[in-house]
Design an enzyme around this catalytic site. Structure first.
Site, PDB file in Angstrom:
ATOM      1  N   ASP A   1     -20.506   2.010 -82.121  1.00 39.62           N
ATOM      2  CA  ASP A   1     -20.692   3.453 -82.266  1.00 39.62           C
ATOM      3  C   ASP A   1     -19.572   4.018 -83.146  1.00 39.62           C
ATOM      4  O   ASP A   1     -18.509   3.412 -83.293  1.00 39.62           O
ATOM      5  CB  ASP A   1     -20.664   4.090 -80.869  1.00 39.62           C
ATOM      6  CG  ASP A   1     -20.565   5.601 -80.915  1.00 39.62           C
ATOM      7  OD1 ASP A   1     -21.429   6.228 -81.558  1.00 39.62           O
ATOM      8  OD2 ASP A   1     -19.608   6.139 -80.333  1.00 39.62           O
TER       9      ASP A   1
ATOM     10  N   ASP B   1     -18.449   8.011 -83.646  1.00 43.76           N
ATOM     11  CA  ASP B   1     -17.640   9.111 -83.107  1.00 43.76           C
ATOM     12  C   ASP B   1     -17.204   8.821 -81.677  1.00 43.76           C
ATOM     13  O   ASP B   1     -18.025   8.541 -80.807  1.00 43.76           O
ATOM     14  CB  ASP B   1     -18.422  10.419 -83.175  1.00 43.76           C
ATOM     15  CG  ASP B   1     -18.769  10.786 -84.617  1.00 43.76           C
ATOM     16  OD1 ASP B   1     -17.841  10.863 -85.434  1.00 43.76           O
ATOM     17  OD2 ASP B   1     -19.963  10.971 -84.915  1.00 43.76           O
TER      18      ASP B   1
ATOM     19  N   GLY C   1     -25.828   8.423 -84.394  1.00 46.78           N
ATOM     20  CA  GLY C   1     -26.889   9.420 -84.419  1.00 46.78           C
ATOM     21  C   GLY C   1     -27.057  10.015 -85.798  1.00 46.78           C
ATOM     22  O   GLY C   1     -28.022  10.725 -86.070  1.00 46.78           O
TER      23      GLY C   1
ATOM     24  N   LYS D   1     -30.070   3.129 -78.853  1.00 44.08           N
ATOM     25  CA  LYS D   1     -29.251   2.179 -79.598  1.00 44.08           C
ATOM     26  C   LYS D   1     -29.390   0.758 -79.060  1.00 44.08           C
ATOM     27  O   LYS D   1     -29.340  -0.213 -79.818  1.00 44.08           O
ATOM     28  CB  LYS D   1     -27.785   2.602 -79.562  1.00 44.08           C
ATOM     29  CG  LYS D   1     -27.474   3.874 -80.346  1.00 44.08           C
ATOM     30  CD  LYS D   1     -25.984   4.186 -80.302  1.00 44.08           C
ATOM     31  CE  LYS D   1     -25.644   5.457 -81.053  1.00 44.08           C
ATOM     32  NZ  LYS D   1     -24.199   5.761 -81.021  1.00 44.08           N
TER      33      LYS D   1
END
Length: 278
Positions: free
Chosen positions: A10, A12, A45, A204
């Site tokens: 991921d 952020d 995202g 995800k």
């Protein structure tokens, strides 16, 4: 001794520090993983174009490099943008979510590969989504575009829908969302002030699994690293699920290991400990 061949990370709150920047430690750990023949896939995202600067910086735009975007709604080749796997929303979905949001006096944004569409917001209830799009070069950021909800194009192909307001407002409303919406859509927070609505099977973890199958890997050869609710399946479904030290409790509970925080280079620490066995 682990045999990690794929690391899904991921962005952020995970790879990036709180200032949304990539540290030298995390950069170097990824370079070492690549040199060891490990495939690194960034999972976000964001749309691909809004992470291009990172892909360039890290060197993840080779012929075989992939990215998981829109929280799993898209798997794309980073060099060309070619779509390898895709699940989207349509005009009917958009109108349905807009109706639900209107009932709760919430603003809505529809997002595709090029635009962040802005139908009229409730009075004095603007979307905060423009505050979420930071540290992205202007030429790579999606453009906001006003749209008349009564005149949505048909077809209207959308990658995700966002409801963005202060965290406390969203937390109050989330338990009140009618059951049928949860049965038809995947709804969760990607950040404290962002509630995302995606196709039911988009997450995800599912996208990571598909990438693993494409690479002919066993589950045990896959490491997933994340921190927020939209990373839950990324961590839960990986052979080795790693939660950041700053992750929400829900993600920590399903993790095999809890690394350091994003500001302490927890990604680099996990890569060296498990993928590089150092």
């Amino acid at each position: 001794m682990t045999d990690i061949k794929l690391i899904a990370i991921d962005l952020d709150g995970t790879l990036l520090h709180s200032n949304r920047e990539l540290s030298e430690e995390n950069y170097q750990a990824i370079q070492d993983a690549k040199a060891a023949g490990i495939q690194v896939v960034l999972c976000t995202g964001r749309p691909l174009r809004s992470m291009n600067y990172l892909l360039d910086e890290i060197g993840l735009k080779g012929e075989n490099d992939l990215a998981i975007t829109y929280n799993g709604g898209l798997i794309q080749k980073t060099k060309t943008g070619e779509v390898v796997h895709e699940l989207t929303l349509d005009r009917k979905d958009s109108l349905s979510v807009y109706e639900m949001a209107t009932d709760f006096n919430l603003p809505v944004n529809f997002i595709d590969l090029d635009y962040i569409y802005e139908p009229p917001y409730p009075k004095d209830r603007d979307s905060l989504y423009n505050k979420a799009v930071t540290n992205i070069p202007e030429d790579q950021a999606l453009q906001f575009k006003a749209v008349d909800i009564e005149k949505l194009p048909n077809p209207f192909k959308i990658n995700k829908i966002v409801l963005s307001r202060p965290s406390e407002e969203l937390d109050e409303i989330i338990p009140m969302i009618p059951k049928q919406y949860h049965e038809y859509f995947n709804i969760y927070k990607s950040q404290s002030h962002i509630l995302e609505v995606l196709p039911l099977n988009v997450d995800k973890g599912n996208a990571m699994r598909i990438v693993g199958e494409m690479l002919d890997l066993e589950k045990s050869q896959i490491m997933g690293i994340g921190d927020q609710e939209n990373d839950f399946t990324l961590v839960e479904q990986a052979g080795l699920g790693v939660a950041m030290g700053n992750a929400i409790e829900k993600v920590k509970e399903v993790a095999d290991y809890i690394t350091k925080t994003n500001d302490e280079n927890g990604v680099a620490y996990a890569i060296r400990k498990f993928a590089l066995n150092k």
